[in-house]
Write a protein that holds these residues in place. Structure first.
Motif, PDB file in Angstrom:
ATOM      1  N   TRP A 222      45.461  44.205  50.273  1.00  0.00           N
ATOM      2  CA  TRP A 222      44.643  45.454  51.314  1.00  0.00           C
ATOM      3  C   TRP A 222      43.933  46.316  50.316  1.00  0.00           C
ATOM      4  CZ3 TRP A 222      49.488  43.406  52.015  1.00  0.00           C
ATOM      5  CH2 TRP A 222      49.584  43.031  53.279  1.00  0.00           C
ATOM      6  N   GLY A 223      42.815  46.807  50.984  1.00  0.00           N
ATOM      7  CA  GLY A 223      42.002  47.955  50.421  1.00  0.00           C
ATOM      8  C   GLY A 223      41.572  48.670  51.326  1.00  0.00           C
ATOM      9  N   PRO A 224      40.786  49.768  51.390  1.00  0.00           N
ATOM     10  CA  PRO A 224      40.352  50.879  52.292  1.00  0.00           C
ATOM     11  C   PRO A 224      39.295  50.192  53.434  1.00  0.00           C
ATOM     12  CG  PRO A 224      39.757  51.363  50.020  1.00  0.00           C
ATOM     13  CD  PRO A 224      40.337  50.265  49.992  1.00  0.00           C
ATOM     14  N   TYR A 225      38.644  49.119  52.943  1.00  0.00           N
ATOM     15  CA  TYR A 225      37.770  48.595  53.828  1.00  0.00           C
ATOM     16  C   TYR A 225      38.137  47.084  54.545  1.00  0.00           C
ATOM     17  CZ  TYR A 225      34.698  51.541  50.821  1.00  0.00           C
ATOM     18  OH  TYR A 225      34.259  52.324  50.096  1.00  0.00           O
ATOM     19  N   GLY A 226      39.491  46.628  54.127  1.00  0.00           N
ATOM     20  CA  GLY A 226      40.010  45.575  54.774  1.00  0.00           C
ATOM     21  C   GLY A 226      40.883  44.790  53.954  1.00  0.00           C
ATOM     22  N   TYR A 227      41.229  43.617  54.010  1.00  0.00           N
ATOM     23  CA  TYR A 227      42.056  42.813  53.639  1.00  0.00           C
ATOM     24  C   TYR A 227      41.640  41.352  53.159  1.00  0.00           C
ATOM     25  CZ  TYR A 227      43.141  40.972  58.003  1.00  0.00           C
ATOM     26  OH  TYR A 227      43.173  40.223  59.109  1.00  0.00           O
ATOM     27  N   MET A 228      42.249  40.649  52.392  1.00  0.00           N
ATOM     28  CA  MET A 228      41.979  39.136  52.133  1.00  0.00           C
ATOM     29  C   MET A 228      43.063  38.620  51.597  1.00  0.00           C
ATOM     30  SD  MET A 228      39.404  39.360  48.661  1.00  0.00           S
ATOM     31  CE  MET A 228      39.893  40.723  47.599  1.00  0.00           C
ATOM     32  N   GLY A 229      43.036  37.301  51.622  1.00  0.00           N
ATOM     33  CA  GLY A 229      44.267  36.549  51.088  1.00  0.00           C
ATOM     34  C   GLY A 229      44.098  36.448  49.568  1.00  0.00           C
ATOM     35  N   MET A 230      45.414  36.221  48.881  1.00  0.00           N
ATOM     36  CA  MET A 230      45.448  35.968  47.477  1.00  0.00           C
ATOM     37  C   MET A 230      46.386  34.846  47.437  1.00  0.00           C
ATOM     38  SD  MET A 230      46.842  38.759  44.526  1.00  0.00           S
ATOM     39  CE  MET A 230      48.236  38.898  45.087  1.00  0.00           C
ATOM     40  N   LYS A 231      46.107  33.979  46.416  1.00  0.00           N
ATOM     41  CA  LYS A 231      46.695  32.837  46.060  1.00  0.00           C
ATOM     42  C   LYS A 231      47.062  33.113  44.451  1.00  0.00           C
ATOM     43  CE  LYS A 231      46.592  28.678  47.859  1.00  0.00           C
ATOM     44  NZ  LYS A 231      46.197  27.232  48.244  1.00  0.00           N
ATOM     45  N   SER A 232      48.407  33.064  44.217  1.00  0.00           N
ATOM     46  CA  SER A 232      48.710  33.349  42.836  1.00  0.00           C
ATOM     47  C   SER A 232      49.757  32.372  42.360  1.00  0.00           C
ATOM     48  CB  SER A 232      49.508  34.703  42.511  1.00  0.00           C
ATOM     49  OG  SER A 232      50.603  34.766  43.436  1.00  0.00           O
ATOM     50  N   PHE A 233      49.539  31.810  41.052  1.00  0.00           N
ATOM     51  CA  PHE A 233      50.111  30.727  40.395  1.00  0.00           C
ATOM     52  C   PHE A 233      51.141  31.118  39.320  1.00  0.00           C
ATOM     53  CE2 PHE A 233      46.397  29.211  42.578  1.00  0.00           C
ATOM     54  CZ  PHE A 233      46.480  28.061  42.790  1.00  0.00           C
ATOM     55  N   TRP A 234      52.377  31.017  39.553  1.00  0.00           N
ATOM     56  CA  TRP A 234      53.340  31.591  38.466  1.00  0.00           C
ATOM     57  C   TRP A 234      54.139  30.485  38.066  1.00  0.00           C
ATOM     58  CZ3 TRP A 234      53.621  36.967  38.640  1.00  0.00           C
ATOM     59  CH2 TRP A 234      53.086  37.464  39.515  1.00  0.00           C
ATOM     60  N   GLU A 235      54.797  30.636  36.750  1.00  0.00           N
ATOM     61  CA  GLU A 235      55.432  30.006  36.038  1.00  0.00           C
ATOM     62  C   GLU A 235      56.823  30.559  35.605  1.00  0.00           C
ATOM     63  OE1 GLU A 235      53.337  27.863  32.534  1.00  0.00           O
ATOM     64  OE2 GLU A 235      52.429  26.545  33.826  1.00  0.00           O
ATOM     65  N   GLY A 236      57.795  30.691  36.306  1.00  0.00           N
ATOM     66  CA  GLY A 236      58.824  31.717  36.215  1.00  0.00           C
ATOM     67  C   GLY A 236      58.554  32.968  36.660  1.00  0.00           C
ATOM     68  N   GLY A 237      58.472  34.069  35.882  1.00  0.00           N
ATOM     69  CA  GLY A 237      57.998  35.434  36.219  1.00  0.00           C
ATOM     70  C   GLY A 237      56.715  35.527  35.622  1.00  0.00           C
ATOM     71  N   LYS A 238      55.820  34.573  35.038  1.00  0.00           N
ATOM     72  CA  LYS A 238      54.430  34.799  34.197  1.00  0.00           C
ATOM     73  C   LYS A 238      53.472  34.347  35.332  1.00  0.00           C
ATOM     74  CE  LYS A 238      51.973  33.451  30.422  1.00  0.00           C
ATOM     75  NZ  LYS A 238      51.856  32.684  29.099  1.00  0.00           N
ATOM     76  N   LEU A 239      52.371  35.210  35.560  1.00  0.00           N
ATOM     77  CA  LEU A 239      51.322  34.941  36.361  1.00  0.00           C
ATOM     78  C   LEU A 239      50.409  34.381  35.524  1.00  0.00           C
ATOM     79  CD1 LEU A 239      49.653  35.618  38.781  1.00  0.00           C
ATOM     80  CD2 LEU A 239      48.730  37.391  37.752  1.00  0.00           C
ATOM     81  N   ILE A 240      50.033  32.959  35.974  1.00  0.00           N
ATOM     82  CA  ILE A 240      49.044  32.101  35.354  1.00  0.00           C
ATOM     83  C   ILE A 240      47.616  32.253  35.920  1.00  0.00           C
ATOM     84  CG2 ILE A 240      48.427  29.494  35.084  1.00  0.00           C
ATOM     85  CD1 ILE A 240      51.238  30.680  33.909  1.00  0.00           C
ATOM     86  N   THR A 241      47.508  32.295  37.078  1.00  0.00           N
ATOM     87  CA  THR A 241      46.204  32.853  37.584  1.00  0.00           C
ATOM     88  C   THR A 241      46.349  33.173  38.940  1.00  0.00           C
ATOM     89  OG1 THR A 241      43.931  32.293  37.726  1.00  0.00           O
ATOM     90  CG2 THR A 241      45.453  30.460  38.549  1.00  0.00           C
ATOM     91  N   ALA A 242      45.235  33.878  39.703  1.00  0.00           N
ATOM     92  CA  ALA A 242      45.085  34.197  40.819  1.00  0.00           C
ATOM     93  C   ALA A 242      43.807  34.082  41.467  1.00  0.00           C
ATOM     94  CB  ALA A 242      45.794  35.602  41.090  1.00  0.00           C
ATOM     95  N   TRP A 243      43.530  34.005  42.677  1.00  0.00           N
ATOM     96  CA  TRP A 243      42.211  33.953  43.423  1.00  0.00           C
ATOM     97  C   TRP A 243      42.365  34.463  44.762  1.00  0.00           C
ATOM     98  CZ3 TRP A 243      41.702  30.319  46.843  1.00  0.00           C
ATOM     99  CH2 TRP A 243      42.598  29.049  46.959  1.00  0.00           C
ATOM    100  N   PHE A 244      41.095  34.942  45.268  1.00  0.00           N
ATOM    101  CA  PHE A 244      40.927  35.765  46.814  1.00  0.00           C
ATOM    102  C   PHE A 244      40.494  34.704  47.541  1.00  0.00           C
ATOM    103  CE2 PHE A 244      40.798  39.143  43.564  1.00  0.00           C
ATOM    104  CZ  PHE A 244      42.163  39.545  43.572  1.00  0.00           C
ATOM    105  N   PHE A 245      40.802  34.777  48.943  1.00  0.00           N
ATOM    106  CA  PHE A 245      40.039  34.103  49.810  1.00  0.00           C
ATOM    107  C   PHE A 245      40.141  34.888  51.047  1.00  0.00           C
ATOM    108  CE2 PHE A 245      44.733  32.828  49.895  1.00  0.00           C
ATOM    109  CZ  PHE A 245      44.912  33.011  51.204  1.00  0.00           C
ATOM    110  N   GLU A 246      38.979  34.441  51.863  1.00  0.00           N
ATOM    111  CA  GLU A 246      38.912  35.212  53.302  1.00  0.00           C
ATOM    112  C   GLU A 246      40.033  34.835  54.212  1.00  0.00           C
ATOM    113  OE1 GLU A 246      36.800  37.666  53.621  1.00  0.00           O
ATOM    114  OE2 GLU A 246      35.761  37.314  51.746  1.00  0.00           O
ATOM    115  N   HIS A 247      40.563  35.732  54.784  1.00  0.00           N
ATOM    116  CA  HIS A 247      41.642  35.492  55.912  1.00  0.00           C
ATOM    117  C   HIS A 247      41.222  35.416  57.019  1.00  0.00           C
ATOM    118  CE1 HIS A 247      45.845  35.436  57.449  1.00  0.00           C
ATOM    119  NE2 HIS A 247      45.967  34.916  56.249  1.00  0.00           N
TER     120      HIS A 247
END
Length: 127
Positions: free
Chosen positions: A102-127
């Motif tokens: 979420w931000g002050p102008y709206g929101y969007m989806g986020m897909k995050s990829f994890w191996e254990g507790g380590k973030l591998i990558t993330a990207w955003f998409f319109e929701h």
């Protein structure tokens, strides 16, 4: 009332809220992925272009590469990390979490990829 400030020490985070001080000791390993999300990637042309598109998406919802914007993205990633126990691993052994940012102008989806507790990558998409 929400957090007023959070300081990350690498192992712990200290949150100062209206209710007092909170200590977080179970933090995700984000590495430099936050730089990627804010358009600061280096490397291949494709990585740089993708990173800039992530930054543009954040800017559209009012999140910029400043302390406030970074804090909101950190919080969104922490929320995603807290959901890891509820998702199964994909064929590559990564847990994929769909969540929101979420931000002050709206929101969007986020897909995050994890191996254990380590973030591998993330990207955003319109929701």
């Amino acid at each position: 009332m929400g957090e007023l400030a959070v300081a990350y020490t690498g192992v712990y985070a200290v949150g100062i809220t209206a209710e007092g001080i909170q200590l977080y000791n179970d933090l995700p390993l984000l590495g430099d992925k936050i730089e990627y999300l804010f358009g600061n990637a280096t490397g291949t042309l494709h990585s740089i272009q993708r990173s800039l598109s992530m930054e543009a998406a954040l800017n559209r919802i009012g999140l910029f590469d400043d302390p406030e914007g970074r804090m909101e993205v950190y919080k969104a990633l922490y929320r995603a990390y807290s959901l890891l126990g509820n998702v199964e691993a994909n064929a590559e052994g990564q847990n994929v979490v769909e969540s929101m940012v979420w931000g002050p102008y709206g929101y969007m989806g986020m897909k995050s990829f994890w191996e254990g507790g380590k973030l591998i990558t993330a990207w955003f998409f319109e929701h």
